[in-house]
Design a protein around this motif. Structure first.
Motif, PDB file in Angstrom:
ATOM      1  N   VAL A 104      45.368  -3.099 -10.615  1.00 25.42           N
ATOM      2  CA  VAL A 104      46.342  -3.964  -9.651  1.00 25.42           C
ATOM      3  C   VAL A 104      45.921  -3.933  -8.491  1.00 25.42           C
ATOM      4  CG1 VAL A 104      48.726  -4.403  -9.146  1.00 25.42           C
ATOM      5  CG2 VAL A 104      48.272  -3.812 -11.537  1.00 25.42           C
ATOM      6  N   GLU A 139      47.512   6.759 -15.165  1.00 23.83           N
ATOM      7  CA  GLU A 139      46.178   7.059 -15.020  1.00 23.83           C
ATOM      8  C   GLU A 139      46.056   8.714 -14.892  1.00 23.83           C
ATOM      9  OE1 GLU A 139      43.442   4.041 -13.112  1.00 23.83           O
ATOM     10  OE2 GLU A 139      45.567   3.470 -12.369  1.00 23.83           O
ATOM     11  N   PRO A 154      47.463   0.674 -12.677  1.00 19.18           N
ATOM     12  CA  PRO A 154      47.793   0.510 -11.290  1.00 19.18           C
ATOM     13  C   PRO A 154      46.483   0.333 -10.413  1.00 19.18           C
ATOM     14  CG  PRO A 154      49.076   2.308 -12.187  1.00 19.18           C
ATOM     15  CD  PRO A 154      48.217   1.773 -13.505  1.00 19.18           C
ATOM     16  N   ASN A 195      57.169   1.966 -13.179  1.00 14.71           N
ATOM     17  CA  ASN A 195      57.929   1.344 -14.185  1.00 14.71           C
ATOM     18  C   ASN A 195      57.290   1.452 -15.623  1.00 14.71           C
ATOM     19  OD1 ASN A 195      56.100  -0.696 -14.511  1.00 14.71           O
ATOM     20  ND2 ASN A 195      56.499  -1.578 -12.574  1.00 14.71           N
ATOM     21  N   ASN A 249      51.097  -4.821 -20.301  1.00 17.18           N
ATOM     22  CA  ASN A 249      51.134  -3.700 -19.276  1.00 17.18           C
ATOM     23  C   ASN A 249      50.125  -3.684 -18.347  1.00 17.18           C
ATOM     24  OD1 ASN A 249      53.600  -2.744 -20.561  1.00 17.18           O
ATOM     25  ND2 ASN A 249      52.309  -2.382 -22.258  1.00 17.18           N
ATOM     26  N   THR A 250      50.004  -2.921 -17.215  1.00 17.68           N
ATOM     27  CA  THR A 250      49.182  -3.005 -16.233  1.00 17.68           C
ATOM     28  C   THR A 250      48.652  -1.693 -16.031  1.00 17.68           C
ATOM     29  OG1 THR A 250      50.834  -2.654 -14.693  1.00 17.68           O
ATOM     30  CG2 THR A 250      50.329  -5.132 -15.157  1.00 17.68           C
ATOM     31  N   SER A 252      56.304  -0.786 -17.641  1.00 22.80           N
ATOM     32  CA  SER A 252      55.011  -1.775 -17.871  1.00 22.80           C
ATOM     33  C   SER A 252      53.811  -1.337 -17.274  1.00 22.80           C
ATOM     34  CB  SER A 252      55.551  -3.143 -17.231  1.00 22.80           C
ATOM     35  OG  SER A 252      56.509  -3.732 -18.116  1.00 22.80           O
ATOM     36  N   GLN A 253      53.851  -0.025 -16.717  1.00 28.98           N
ATOM     37  CA  GLN A 253      52.561   0.616 -15.849  1.00 28.98           C
ATOM     38  C   GLN A 253      52.000   1.717 -16.745  1.00 28.98           C
ATOM     39  OE1 GLN A 253      52.686   3.172 -12.278  1.00 28.98           O
ATOM     40  NE2 GLN A 253      52.485   0.860 -11.421  1.00 28.98           N
ATOM     41  N   ASN A 254      50.749   1.713 -17.204  1.00 32.80           N
ATOM     42  CA  ASN A 254      49.974   2.860 -17.792  1.00 32.80           C
ATOM     43  C   ASN A 254      49.960   3.706 -16.819  1.00 32.80           C
ATOM     44  OD1 ASN A 254      49.206   1.722 -20.834  1.00 32.80           O
ATOM     45  ND2 ASN A 254      49.174  -0.077 -19.366  1.00 32.80           N
ATOM     46  N   GLN A 292      54.276   6.695 -13.029  1.00 39.10           N
ATOM     47  CA  GLN A 292      54.365   5.491 -13.493  1.00 39.10           C
ATOM     48  C   GLN A 292      55.754   4.749 -12.796  1.00 39.10           C
ATOM     49  OE1 GLN A 292      53.824   7.251 -17.805  1.00 39.10           O
ATOM     50  NE2 GLN A 292      53.521   5.091 -17.827  1.00 39.10           N
ATOM     51  N   VAL A 316      54.979   3.279 -22.742  1.00 38.67           N
ATOM     52  CA  VAL A 316      55.137   1.678 -22.103  1.00 38.67           C
ATOM     53  C   VAL A 316      55.651   0.939 -22.881  1.00 38.67           C
ATOM     54  CG1 VAL A 316      52.980   1.998 -20.454  1.00 38.67           C
ATOM     55  CG2 VAL A 316      52.753   1.143 -22.990  1.00 38.67           C
TER      56      VAL A 316
END
Length: 329
Positions: free
Chosen positions: A216, A150, A213, A144, A210-211, A146-148, A142, A167
């Protein structure tokens, strides 16, 4: 003596939203991790505590001396047989517990990072998301908070130990400050209305969106401050998906701190099974018992964005193990 048998709970929430140029199918399932490493940083016994801050109050707050140093102070609570001791956190000997004090609560501060290994099988309809299994993969990091995280969806992949950072998201600090919290010092909050607060005001306390990856990279746009840059819901329908993680309602602990980008730890408050009165010359045992059944959660999804290659993947989370804590002679 402080025995750690098995561990932990955090609540995560994720929903995908579709508009005209984006569609997504979403499924949820759970699995049992074969490795579940937790790093406790600080543990305190409390006579009383402050629900606004999650801090112990009173003259007899007792900080347990941590002696656990193996594996960088981490404890694998999935790596032992049921009822076996996973690790020993520390002792009550330095200093000694004060005598004649009744302790009702335990405050735990844990590393924001946890390390899990395992596989979640999609027992719903894999044809919906296009993914049948989600494996932990240590190469997936991850960037940061704010990133989930995977997982790996390859059918022939062997799970590897993966680091999970919880997160960003609002805890009870935010719900109490806003007045949207019905918890007490012995019961958890059940009011979920702070979610609406975050939708209406992206700048509200600890309201993070949150996002994922791979989404994005695909070009799917998410609802949240990082893209919208302003408060309110004016462009809600122009975004493809949202990921929101509230930490303010629980069936295990009774309070949890907010998680902001710079935080490296999280705080959880628990009620001991029975209040304990300390006695002269008696050193008690603190037993923390946990179940890691269904303690690895996965969101299976397929994302379709107009003009882009479809993405079939999975997001992984630390799940909801059972927790009990008792202090006894």
């Amino acid at each position: 003596m402080i025995d750690i048998n098995k561990f932990f709970y955090i609540f995560c929430f994720a929903i995908f939203f579709a508009n005209n140029s984006f569609s997504a199918q979403f499924e949820f399932d759970q699995g049992d991790p074969t490795i579940f490493k937790v790093k406790p940083m600080n543990m305190q016994l409390c006579e009383d505590w402050d629900r606004s801050t999650g801090e112990c109050v009173g003259d007899n707050t007792y900080t347990i001396t941590k002696t656990l140093t193996a594996d960088d102070g981490r404890c694998d609570i999935a790596g032992v047989a049921p009822n076996a001791i996973a690790c020993n956190y520390g002792s009550f000997n330095n200093p000694k517990l004060p005598s004649g004090v009744t302790y009702t609560y335990i405050r735990t501060e844990l590393s924001r990072s946890m390390w899990l290994e395992g596989t979640v099988t999609n027992t719903n309809d894999p044809s919906v998301s296009g993914v049948s299994q989600c494996h932990t993969d240590g190469s997936h990091t991850q960037a940061n908070n704010s990133q989930n995280a995977e997982g790996n969806t390859a059918s022939d992949f062997t799970p590897t130990l993966q680091k999970f950072n919880f997160v960003n998201g609002p805890g009870n600090e935010a719900t109490i400050a806003s007045g949207l919290d019905n918890g007490t010092k012995t019961t958890a909050n059940t009011n979920a209305n702070y979610f609406t607060t975050c939708i209406n005001d992206l700048n509200a306390q600890a309201c993070y969106w949150n996002t994922v990856p791979s989404l994005v990279t695909q070009g799917a746009t998410h609802f949240g401050l990082a893209i919208d840059g302003n408060a309110g819901t004016a462009n809600w329908l122009s975004k493809d998906y949202y990921m929101h993680t509230p930490y303010y309602a629980s069936t295990e602990h009774i309070w949890m701190s907010d998680l902001d980008e710079a935080d490296t730890t999280l705080v959880l408050m628990y009620v001991l099974e029975t209040p304990y009165l300390t006695k002269p010359g008696i050193t008690p045992t603190l037993k923390m018992s946990f179940s890691v059944k269904d303690a690895l959660d996965a969101d299976f999804f397929i994302s379709e964005v107009a003009g882009k290659e479809d993405v079939a993947s999975c997001a992984l989370y630390v799940g909801s193990p059972g927790v009990s804590m008792s202090l006894f002679d």
